[in-house]
Design a protein around this motif. Structure first.
Motif, mmCIF file in Angstrom:
data_model
loop_
_atom_site.group_PDB
_atom_site.id
_atom_site.type_symbol
_atom_site.label_atom_id
_atom_site.label_comp_id
_atom_site.label_asym_id
_atom_site.label_seq_id
_atom_site.Cartn_x
_atom_site.Cartn_y
_atom_site.Cartn_z
ATOM 1 N N ASN A 19 0.672 -1.318 0.188
ATOM 2 C CA ASN A 19 0.280 -0.198 -0.067
ATOM 3 C C ASN A 19 0.811 1.593 0.384
ATOM 4 O OD1 ASN A 19 -2.557 1.101 0.275
ATOM 5 N ND2 ASN A 19 -1.634 2.134 2.148
ATOM 6 N N GLU A 20 1.903 1.523 0.899
ATOM 7 C CA GLU A 20 2.820 2.762 1.176
ATOM 8 C C GLU A 20 3.705 2.642 -0.429
ATOM 9 O OE1 GLU A 20 5.857 4.434 4.274
ATOM 10 O OE2 GLU A 20 5.123 2.192 4.532
ATOM 11 N N LEU A 21 4.013 1.299 -0.974
ATOM 12 C CA LEU A 21 4.439 1.890 -2.142
ATOM 13 C C LEU A 21 3.708 2.281 -3.685
ATOM 14 C CD1 LEU A 21 6.756 -1.312 -1.764
ATOM 15 C CD2 LEU A 21 7.881 1.003 -1.862
ATOM 16 N N SER A 78 12.388 4.951 0.582
ATOM 17 C CA SER A 78 13.494 4.263 1.072
ATOM 18 C C SER A 78 14.598 4.408 2.523
ATOM 19 C CB SER A 78 15.126 4.249 -0.088
ATOM 20 O OG SER A 78 16.011 3.420 0.361
ATOM 21 N N LYS A 79 14.864 5.548 2.691
ATOM 22 C CA LYS A 79 14.396 5.773 4.320
ATOM 23 C C LYS A 79 13.690 5.378 5.261
ATOM 24 C CE LYS A 79 17.561 9.403 7.269
ATOM 25 N NZ LYS A 79 17.266 10.835 7.275
ATOM 26 N N LYS A 80 12.468 5.835 4.954
ATOM 27 C CA LYS A 80 11.209 5.455 5.583
ATOM 28 C C LYS A 80 11.476 4.067 5.974
ATOM 29 C CE LYS A 80 6.781 6.438 6.233
ATOM 30 N NZ LYS A 80 5.254 7.111 5.527
ATOM 31 N N LEU A 81 11.076 3.117 5.006
ATOM 32 C CA LEU A 81 10.539 2.294 4.932
ATOM 33 C C LEU A 81 12.070 0.782 5.476
ATOM 34 C CD1 LEU A 81 9.691 1.691 0.445
ATOM 35 C CD2 LEU A 81 8.806 1.606 2.610
ATOM 36 N N LYS A 82 13.480 1.380 5.336
ATOM 37 C CA LYS A 82 14.108 1.293 6.737
ATOM 38 C C LYS A 82 14.348 1.194 7.932
ATOM 39 C CE LYS A 82 17.870 1.940 2.565
ATOM 40 N NZ LYS A 82 19.277 1.523 2.521
#
Length: 78
Positions: free
Chosen positions: A20-22, A73-77
């Motif tokens: 959903n986020e992506l 990307s930073k948020k997903l990590k």
């Protein structure tokens, strides 16, 4: 001529809501998904995804998209 594709290859820690986020990020950026493939490596606790999409309307600004995706990307990590 068809719009050029952008391909995201993502590997990050697995958690609910990643697809959903992506896909929501792509939608908000003005994108239309051509193909997507997602799966989880349960043993490693990783989410793996490949999403091919293109931007509707405006041309792609590679620097802008790289910068914006770096933020995601930073948020997903985390």
């Amino acid at each position: 001529m068809e719009n050029p594709s952008i391909i995201f290859r993502i590997v990050c820690p697995d958690r609910p809501g990643l697809v959903n986020e992506l896909t929501n990020w792509i939608f908000k950026y003005g994108g239309n998904i051509k193909h997507s493939d997602h799966h989880t490596d349960q043993d490693a606790g990783l989410f793996l995804s490949r999403i091919e999409w293109f931007k509707t309307g405006k041309k792609i600004d590679k620097e802008e998209i790289s910068s914006e995706f770096a933020k995601l990307s930073k948020k997903l990590k985390g």
